[in-house]
Design an enzyme around this catalytic site. Structure first.
Site, short mmCIF file in Angstrom:
data_model
loop_
_atom_site.label_atom_id
_atom_site.label_comp_id
_atom_site.label_asym_id
_atom_site.label_seq_id
_atom_site.Cartn_x
_atom_site.Cartn_y
_atom_site.Cartn_z
N GLU A 43 5.45 -3.35 5.45
CA GLU A 43 6.54 -4.32 5.43
C GLU A 43 6.53 -5.28 4.24
OE1 GLU A 43 3.96 -4.32 7.64
OE2 GLU A 43 3.30 -6.34 8.11
N ASN A 44 6.22 -4.80 3.04
CA ASN A 44 6.29 -5.68 1.87
C ASN A 44 7.65 -6.37 1.85
OD1 ASN A 44 3.88 -4.14 0.93
ND2 ASN A 44 5.42 -2.54 0.69
N GLU B 262 9.76 -2.37 10.91
CA GLU B 262 9.43 -2.97 9.60
C GLU B 262 10.39 -4.10 9.25
OE1 GLU B 262 6.64 -2.26 8.29
OE2 GLU B 262 6.30 -0.57 9.65
N ALA C 69 4.13 3.03 7.19
CA ALA C 69 5.15 2.20 6.57
C ALA C 69 4.54 0.82 6.40
CB ALA C 69 6.38 2.13 7.47
N GLU D 107 2.18 -7.66 14.55
CA GLU D 107 2.38 -6.27 14.96
C GLU D 107 2.90 -6.11 16.38
OE1 GLU D 107 2.69 -4.23 12.90
OE2 GLU D 107 1.59 -4.98 11.16
ZN LIG Z 1 3.99 -3.46 11.59
#
Ligand SMILES: [Zn+2]
Length: 875
Positions: free
Chosen positions: A285-286, A319, A283, A341
């Site tokens: 995170e845009n 996210e 995944a 992160e």
């Molecule tokens: Zn992440």
């Protein structure tokens, strides 16, 4: 110690004299030949006079360039593919102030998640073969889509315009601002009837880092809802949007929680959760347009398991935390990736646990989709790697693109999360949250270093957080605290570095926020700043437990007296403390600090329970030992012993769900069936075969929780006919989750002839690229034949690597050696790497070499210690 964010002092390749402030980008993809044509104009702020513009570009062909309307000759444009730089030499000096750069270029559409990529998929319902587009830019692939200042500290506004077929939905970070029909059809893939094209113009983003851009387009559907001013959508390929219902509801809940927690409401007008059927497995995170591999977002109540549901929630929460931590406030450089992160992992778990206490989130087994990465409790997975010679500090130097891509590892995500959890419990939940609110308010729409976070937390707590944190983020490893009861009645504590397979490790010291209690009494804390400390007033006849609830990122080693008292007190300990004792005991065994019997005696003394986390800790250890003993004469006896430990729990649970059973019973039942199957339990094998036959006749007869384990056991003992049946089912289904279950089952087959058949699938287009490559890893892990898997990969490496994305490229070949426990394979890997791998793979190679050596040594130790244990303890 590190300094707060300062743009001029931020590492990176690009000179800091010129900064972009606004991009307008136009992209026209062509799917007939997988290329695209692009143009962009960039507003520049020149901070001191320059003769050159230096920016990033990769695999782009620049066709024209102009500055302030004046065309540059093509000879003034230099592309340096090795350094991924684009240099424009100007005919005269560019003065301080605002300027405009314009570029025309062409680029490639890839088949894996690097830059702009295409995915082929089968449409739900019709089964028609379709194609769609997506992007993946983190860490350093936005430069494959458009020339840009592709380092996180160069924040800018981005305004994207794309041309796509008229019946496609195009999605980016911001809402669509306008659309118009264009006569020219951009491309016509054979199976898709395209009547015309349209130009879609998206609104401009707030200032953000380039890697957060996104563009997805295809024949898509969506469902939507709203939280305050924010539109939330779940977008999927046609026919699948309704499977996003669970994610849509969870998103709304999570968004409200974060709006409050961060103190700054979500700043964009919309938030899209986009399911894509391939290209990459995770995944991303845009900002405003988060992309997910389909099975991480879509939930089918008819066929998805409870575990899938929990994974979806956790990924969403992770996210979405990035929308603040990562997107609104971004790490200055990749050496601080953990700020993104580690924080998102901690915040995501905290939020998931808040709304779903029944899931035991902090203890839940973390199942990485990449089978070559460690599974286990997230914290444990990080600690296993962090005890080795190949570990690194959370904050590490990053100079190249390859190093930026390898920074995405367990230390960054899981040690970061685990340290933040320890810090939060030391500072207190409210104080910690106030510090985070200060941090977000002070740095929104800007970048930070770790020092900025510590400063905000220090202000909120009046404690020197930076000093406590330095040992945990700036040096590698973590401590073990030894507990010794002295004759004078005091309890002496000593800290030292905890290591596994790492002789002569440099000694280090930590400031440890210790928690402890006499079992049953009020908890206490102690900040242990020196090598030694003492606890007073601990009654000599009472059990003492350190690291309450296992919330701290350290191990504890008790002396014999303290350990005996703890064993007697086991029934009074909560599940988190019991799991913590088991994890520590097993780690001490791995480190050679305790005999194997220390762990198994503890397991045998545990009160009967169906606690998921506790039983899964045991299953993990039994699985690991069972895997190590392949080919050993001790294996069969060990399997019988392991069955004696697991069967009673399965007998309590039974095959079929019962009314009013505990919320985690379904998951534990699934884990036990898989584990008993791997341990060769004849009753479980017969039960799985019987249920598989019924399932073939009537799909609903097998509950979603049991599908993966039953299919895996059937696959493990499959003959050719069964293998073919499973394969046929996998080919037919359009459900990503069902498909994954069937192919996972194929990967379990142990018959060498079938192992080869499974491996051959990795070269076909049956699976999305990101899944195809991991089929080989799964075979290496699950079939018991890592040798056949490696032989196959070695011969077909070129074709396999074509399917690997940027993050996986350094890791893929070494990772396939992870499951060997024969020392000679370590040398084989070293030789292979020397001849075939780029220098950027060196760290991954070292990690796997260490793992093989550890496994070989540990296997010998087990073989010598197990017989005595099994005779005395086995029933
Ligand atoms: Zn992440």
């Amino acid at each position: 110690m590190e300094k707060p964010f300062n743009f001029n002092e931020t590492p990176g390749k690009l000179p800091k004299e010129v900064v972009p402030t606004e991009y307008a980008i136009r992209i026209v993809p062509n799917l007939d030949n997988f290329t695209f044509a692009g143009s962009e104009s960039v507003k520049l702020n020149v901070r001191s006079p320059v003769h050159q513009l230096v920016l990033n570009g990769l695999e782009l062909k620049i066709e024209a360039a102009s500055v302030d309307g004046k065309e540059l000759p093509l000879s003034a444009i230099k592309t340096d593919n090795e350094n991924e730089l684009l240099t424009l030499t100007l005919s005269s000096e560019l003065a301080v102030g605002d300027h405009a750069l314009a570029l025309r270029f062409t680029g490639k559409i890839n088949q894996q998640g690097q830059g702009l990529f295409y995915m082929r998929y089968q449409e739900q319902g019709s089964g028609a073969r379709k194609v769609m587009l997506g992007t993946q830019f983190e860490a350093t692939d936005a430069r494959r889509f458009f020339p840009c200042w592709d380092e996180p500290a160069f924040r800018s506004r981005f305004q994207l315009t794309v041309v796509v077929p008229e019946n496609w939905l195009a999605v980016s970070n911001m809402p669509i601002e306008s659309e118009r029909v264009v006569r020219r059809v951009p491309f016509a893939p054979p199976s898709q009837k395209i009547t015309g094209g349209k130009e879609v113009r998206f609104a401009s983003t707030p200032p953000m880092s380039s890697y957060l851009n996104v563009f997805v387009a295809g024949e898509l559907d969506f469902i939507e809802s709203r939280v305050g001013p924010t539109q939330i959508r779940v977008i999927a390929t046609k026919g699948k949007a309704e499977l996003g219902r669970y994610a849509l509801e969870a998103s709304a809940e999570i968004l409200k929680y974060y709006n409050d927690y961060f103190g700054v409401p979500y700043p964009l007008p919309k938030l899209d959760q986009i399911a894509i059927p391939g290209g990459f497995g995770g995944a991303m995170e845009n900002w405003g347009g988060i992309t997910y591999y389909e099975s991480r977002l879509l939930f089918d109540p008819k066929s998805s398991s409870g575990e899938t549901k929990q994974n979806i929630y956790e990924v969403l929460a992770h996210e979405m935390a990035h929308m603040w931590f990562g997107d609104l406030v971004t790490m200055a450089w990749w050496d601080n990736l953990w700020l993104n992160e580690g924080f998102a992992s901690w915040m995501g778990s905290k939020c998931t646990a808040h709304f779903n206490p029944q899931w035991e989130v902090w203890l839940a087994r973390d199942l990485p989709r990449d089978p070559t990465r460690r599974s286990g409790i997230a914290k444990e997975a990080a600690m296993e790697g962090d005890a080795r010679s190949t570990t690194h500090p959370i904050q590490q130097r990053v100079a190249t693109e390859a190093e930026a891509n390898s920074a995405f590892d367990d230390i960054t995500y899981k040690k970061g999360q685990s340290f933040l959890r320890m810090l939060e419990s030391f500072l207190g939940e409210d104080v910690f949250r106030d510090g985070i609110r200060r941090y977000i308010a002070a740095h929104k729409y800007s970048n930070t270093t770790t020092a900025d976070l510590w400063n905000a937390l220090s202000d909120a707590s009046n404690k020197s957080v930076g000093e406590i944190a330095a040992g945990w983020t700036e040096q590698p490893g973590f401590p073990v605290v030894t507990v010794k009861r002295e004759a004078d009645g005091k309890v002496r504590l000593t800290q030292e570095r905890f290591t596994v397979n790492f002789k002569n490790a440099p000694p280090l010291l930590w400031q440890i926020p210790l928690t402890y209690s006499v079992v049953g009494e009020t908890p206490a804390t102690l900040l242990m700043t020196d090598k030694m400390a003492a606890l007073e007033n601990i009654p000599a006849d009472r059990a003492l437990k350190l690291n309450l609830n296992g919330a701290g990122n350290y191990r504890v080693e008790y002396d014999d007296r303290s350990w005996e008292l703890l064993l007697k007190a086991l029934p009074k300990l909560g599940v988190e403390d019991r799991v913590n004792l088991m994890s520590d005991a097993w780690a001490l065994v791995q480190a050679g600090r305790a005999p194997v019997s220390l762990y198994f005696r503890l397991v045998e003394m545990l009160p009967a329970s169906t606690d998921l986390a506790e039983r899964e800790q045991i299953i993990n250890v039994l699985d690991f030992v069972n895997g190590l003993l392949v080919g050993s004469t001790e294996r069969e006896r060990f399997q019988r012993y392991a069955l004696s430990l697991l069967r009673p729990t399965f007998a309590t649970l039974g095959w079929e769900p019962k009314p009013n059973e505990p919320p985690n019973a379904g998951r534990l039942r699934a884990s036990l069936i898989s584990a008993l199957g791997r341990l060769n339990d004849p009753e479980v094998l017969a039960g799985c075969r019987e249920r598989f036959e019924k399932y073939l006749a009537h799909r609903a007869s097998l509950s979603p929780d049991l599908r993966a384990p039953v299919l895996a056991v059937v696959g493990r003992y499959a003959d050719e006919k069964t293998w073919n049946k499973l394969h046929e089912l996998g080919l037919k289904t359009t459900s990503i989750e069902d498909k994954q279950n069937y192919y996972d089952a194929l990967a379990c087959a142990t018959d060498p002839k079938l192992v080869k058949k499974t491996l051959a699938i990795a070269l076909t287009e049956e699976l999305p690229t990101s899944r195809a490559i991991f089929l080989v890893s799964r075979v290496a892990r699950d079939s018991g034949h890592p040798d056949i898997a490696w032989e196959f990969a070695n011969v077909n490496m070129k074709a396999l690597l074509a399917k690997v994305d940027a993050a996986g490229a350094n890791r893929y070949a070494p990772s396939l050696f992870t499951f060997f426990s024969d020392g000679s394979r370590a040398n084989e890997l070293k030789n292979y790497a020397e001849k075939n791998l780029a220098p950027a793979s060196a760290h991954e190679v070292a990690k796997v070499v260490d793992e093989i050596q550890f496994r070989a040594e540990f296997r010998d130790r087990l073989v010598s210690q197990l017989p005595a244990l099994i005779h005395s303890g086995g029933k």
